[in-house]
Scaffold this active site. Structure first.
Site, PDB file in Angstrom:
ATOM      1  N   ASP A  62      43.078  98.311  53.584  1.00 50.96           N
ATOM      2  CA  ASP A  62      42.336  99.265  54.405  1.00 50.96           C
ATOM      3  C   ASP A  62      41.325 100.044  53.565  1.00 50.96           C
ATOM      4  O   ASP A  62      41.344 100.001  52.336  1.00 50.96           O
ATOM      5  CB  ASP A  62      43.301 100.246  55.064  1.00 50.96           C
ATOM      6  CG  ASP A  62      44.202  99.581  56.096  1.00 50.96           C
ATOM      7  OD1 ASP A  62      43.783  98.561  56.680  1.00 50.96           O
ATOM      8  OD2 ASP A  62      45.326 100.077  56.303  1.00 50.96           O
ATOM      9  N   TYR A 123      53.119  96.320  46.380  1.00 50.32           N
ATOM     10  CA  TYR A 123      52.251  97.497  46.399  1.00 50.32           C
ATOM     11  C   TYR A 123      52.921  98.642  45.638  1.00 50.32           C
ATOM     12  O   TYR A 123      54.153  98.760  45.619  1.00 50.32           O
ATOM     13  CB  TYR A 123      52.017  97.977  47.834  1.00 50.32           C
ATOM     14  CG  TYR A 123      50.990  97.206  48.622  1.00 50.32           C
ATOM     15  CD1 TYR A 123      49.659  97.627  48.686  1.00 50.32           C
ATOM     16  CD2 TYR A 123      51.352  96.065  49.335  1.00 50.32           C
ATOM     17  CE1 TYR A 123      48.721  96.924  49.436  1.00 50.32           C
ATOM     18  CE2 TYR A 123      50.421  95.364  50.089  1.00 50.32           C
ATOM     19  CZ  TYR A 123      49.106  95.806  50.133  1.00 50.32           C
ATOM     20  OH  TYR A 123      48.182  95.115  50.872  1.00 50.32           O
TER      21      TYR A 123
END
Length: 279
Positions: A62, A123
């Site tokens: 994003d 992540y």
């Protein structure tokens, strides 16, 4: 399956980027700056091609999210690859802006698909509870949380979410896409410099899933919720208004893993069958 067309060769790209000034990975209408558009434009320029070679990425990040170990693939005409392969990496380095780098380019093995052949993505979200704030040199990569955080209870809460579950309570629902995911590892540690790293590894992630889970862990860490609350939210199966999607700049895609070459095609089939849409 995403088959390579006759006359083309599939190339794997390993790349990283600072997401601060990007509106995410994926190309967008209206000319917004994205990582995909920058790399595709550079690739078209350095190969002197009249057409754009479209990239497929392991995980669409994003706006504001960074990547250290992103993986993508592109199908190039075999003649272009034969002519350019020895000099393409350096030419891209000269053409790309400084906030995105391609580190490796190589012919992918049969069955490779950057998105569907991946077996997991890792992540890390970085946050500090330092009363003085964030080191200015890290301000675009570390979130400041202005309450003291208990890393031990955050880690315990993270562990309660490990396994295969329906993460609808932590995901932004997308039409036709399942919210079932398998978290392989989830943990929280404080580095020697005081920065807290929230690390999660899963087969894939739903839209906003990591940032929503981090938001829940921060509420636990600062004492606003008890250690069992993130799991109760998960089991309820619906979005809880108390779960905040934290800001994107603390999040970095660190690594994407793939199976052995002979298992790539089967992994593709499995991922497409189970998920339909992977983020």
């Amino acid at each position: 399956m995403s088959e390579v067309q006759p006359g083309d060769v599939r190339i794997r790209l390993d790349l990283s980027y600072d997401g601060t000034d990007f509106h995410g990975w994926a190309k967008q209408a209206g000319g917004r700056r994205t990582v995909q558009a920058e790399v595709e434009d550079a690739l078209r320029t350095v190969t002197r091609s009249p057409e754009t070679f479209e990239l497929t990425v392991a995980g669409r990040t994003d706006a504001g999210v960074h990547a250290r170990g992103q993986v993508a693939h592109v199908d190039l005409p075999r003649g272009v690859w034969a002519e350019q392969s020895g000099k393409l990496l350096k030419r891209l380095a000269g053409r790309l802006p400084r906030d995105v780098r391609v580190w490796a380019l190589r012919e992918a093995p049969a069955g490779f698909d950057a998105r569907f052949a991946a077996i997991w993505r890792r992540y890390v979200y970085r946050v500090t509870d330092n009363p003085g704030g964030v080191d200015p040199l890290l301000r675009n990569h570390v979130l400041w949380h202005d309450w003291p955080l208990d890393v031990a209870v955050m880690d315990a809460a993270a562990k309660s979410l490990v396994g295969e579950h329906d993460f609808a309570a932590y995901a932004k629902k997308r039409e036709g896409a399942t919210t079932i995911r398998e978290i392989l590892d989830f943990g929280v540690v404080r580095r020697a410099d005081g920065v807290i790293e929230i690390e999660v590894r899963a087969d894939a992630f739903c839209h906003n899933q990591v940032r929503s889970m981090v938001g829940a862990l921060l509420f636990v860490g600062d004492g606003h919720r008890d250690v069992q609350w993130p799991r109760r939210v998960l089991d309820a199966g619906v979005r809880d208004s108390a779960v905040h999607v934290v800001r994107p700049h603390g999040l970095t895609l660190e690594e994407v893993a793939y199976p052995a070459d002979e298992m790539l095609l089967e992994r593709q089939r499995q991922a497409r069958r189970v998920r339909g849409k992977v983020h």
